[in-house]
Design a protein around this motif. Structure first.
Motif, PDB file in Angstrom:
ATOM      1  N   CYS A 153       0.820  -1.223   0.149  1.00 14.99           N
ATOM      2  CA  CYS A 153       0.059  -0.150   0.013  1.00 14.99           C
ATOM      3  C   CYS A 153       0.980   1.139   0.111  1.00 14.99           C
ATOM      4  N   ASP A 154       0.576   2.340  -0.707  1.00 10.05           N
ATOM      5  CA  ASP A 154       0.993   3.549  -0.684  1.00 10.05           C
ATOM      6  C   ASP A 154       0.844   4.485   0.691  1.00 10.05           C
ATOM      7  N   TRP A 155       1.751   5.212   0.876  1.00 11.94           N
ATOM      8  CA  TRP A 155       1.716   6.074   1.861  1.00 11.94           C
ATOM      9  C   TRP A 155       0.338   7.186   1.343  1.00 11.94           C
ATOM     10  N   CYS A 156      -0.191   7.879   2.328  1.00 11.05           N
ATOM     11  CA  CYS A 156      -1.219   8.703   2.039  1.00 11.05           C
ATOM     12  C   CYS A 156      -0.420  10.083   1.656  1.00 11.05           C
ATOM     13  N   PRO A 157      -0.844  10.589   0.649  1.00 17.79           N
ATOM     14  CA  PRO A 157       0.095  12.039   0.444  1.00 17.79           C
ATOM     15  C   PRO A 157      -0.611  13.346   0.786  1.00 17.79           C
ATOM     16  N   ASP A 158       0.098  14.121   1.327  1.00 20.05           N
ATOM     17  CA  ASP A 158      -0.469  15.377   1.779  1.00 20.05           C
ATOM     18  C   ASP A 158      -1.798  15.913   0.883  1.00 20.05           C
ATOM     19  N   GLY A 159      -2.522  16.619   1.513  1.00 24.56           N
ATOM     20  CA  GLY A 159      -3.987  16.901   0.790  1.00 24.56           C
ATOM     21  C   GLY A 159      -5.106  15.996   0.922  1.00 24.56           C
ATOM     22  N   TYR A 160      -4.605  14.517   1.239  1.00 28.90           N
ATOM     23  CA  TYR A 160      -5.576  13.788   1.140  1.00 28.90           C
ATOM     24  C   TYR A 160      -5.809  13.011   2.314  1.00 28.90           C
ATOM     25  N   GLU A 161      -7.046  12.350   2.551  1.00 29.33           N
ATOM     26  CA  GLU A 161      -7.588  11.490   3.665  1.00 29.33           C
ATOM     27  C   GLU A 161      -7.533  10.033   3.358  1.00 29.33           C
ATOM     28  N   CYS A 162      -6.776   8.988   3.888  1.00 28.40           N
ATOM     29  CA  CYS A 162      -6.889   7.895   3.258  1.00 28.40           C
ATOM     30  C   CYS A 162      -7.334   6.839   4.343  1.00 28.40           C
ATOM     31  N   THR A 163      -8.666   6.191   4.047  1.00 29.03           N
ATOM     32  CA  THR A 163      -9.392   5.391   4.784  1.00 29.03           C
ATOM     33  C   THR A 163      -9.863   4.080   4.083  1.00 29.03           C
ATOM     34  N   SER A 164      -9.911   2.914   4.480  1.00 26.77           N
ATOM     35  CA  SER A 164     -10.294   1.608   3.735  1.00 26.77           C
ATOM     36  C   SER A 164      -9.880   1.400   2.312  1.00 26.77           C
TER      37      SER A 164
END
Length: 267
Positions: free
Chosen positions: A103-114
């Motif tokens: 899985c990729d790390w969530c970039p700035d500016g985004y929210e990552c769930t599920s």
């Protein structure tokens, strides 16, 4: 088993097969046998695929939750697959492609769930410092496309959660996103400014606004908050910088006047 007519000895059943009644059969798809000399095939376990009588674990990026299978499935979007197991990407990570083992790390500016990433709405931002959770924009800042920016010089924002800054009003100056009224003795006649201007001579300045000295008063200096009363023998029209001496034939015996008087006959 024997595979030839009139063969006098039996051969050991090879791996990948089962042998009964002297006959050898390759294990069907979804079954395997890794040992020699067996009369049965094993059911392929979950996380594996079985073809040609042999078993193998699913390759990275594939998974198989069922038993008795001859193939593995491509890992789905929002997941990573290793050792034949599919796992939803943990919070702060995402995966937008199929067949991935990471899985990729969530970039700035985004929210990552599920396993999915979602761009923050305008008025919010997200960074590693916010644990990649969309957060209301700070005072003195504006947020667009998930990023937070300080207001430009001459602009301000007193509220949280804004997507734009407001221009500084007349009589005020704005720097670093904060607005202040111009101090006494200065003014600002234009919007969206980051400084105040010196109060001009002939005027007084309070609360950021300049006012011409009223008739009967004057002000020769800049940066002043009040005007000076015009003295006797002088007159001061509105906005006078230096009080004016009455011309010959005119006089003024009272302070604070806008004009001189005519001399009486004989004087």
């Amino acid at each position: 088993y024997t595979d030839a007519v009139e063969q006098s000895t039996c051969q050991t059943c090879p791996a990948g097969s089962s042998c009964t009644w002297g006959l050898r059969s390759e294990c069907p798809t979804g079954y395997y046998q890794h040992d020699e000399g067996e009369d049965f095939c094993n059911l392929c376990e979950a996380r594996h695929f079985c073809v040609g009588g042999f078993r193998a674990v699913c390759v990275p990026g594939e998974y198989q939750p069922l038993t008795g299978q001859g193939t593995c499935n491509l890992c789905q979007v929002g997941n990573s697959c290793n050792e034949g197991v599919q796992s939803v990407c943990p919070d702060r990570t995402y995966q937008e492609s199929v067949g991935q083992h990471y899985c990729d790390w969530c970039p700035d500016g985004y929210e990552c769930t599920s396993g999915a990433r979602v761009l923050c709405v305008n008025g919010q931002y997200a960074t590693n410092a916010t644990l990649n959770e969309c957060t209301s924009c700070h005072v003195a800042h504006y947020c667009v496309d998930g990023f937070m920016h300080i207001c430009a010089e001459g602009y301000h924002e007193p509220n949280v959660g804004s997507s734009l800054c407001s221009s500084c009003s007349v009589g005020s100056y704005c720097t670093l996103g904060v607005t202040d009224v111009c101090p006494g003795g200065s003014h600002q006649p234009t919007e969206a400014q980051n400084h105040c201007e010196a109060c001009p001579a002939g005027s007084s300045c309070n609360t950021g606004m300049s006012t011409l000295c009223p008739a009967g008063s004057y002000q020769p200096a800049e940066n002043q908050t009040s005007c000076i009363t015009c003295s006797e023998r002088h007159y001061c029209p509105q906005g006078t910088v230096d009080q004016i001496e009455c011309e010959p034939g005119l006089f003024q015996d009272t302070a604070g006047e806008a004009a001189c008087k005519d001399c009486n006959k004989g004087f």
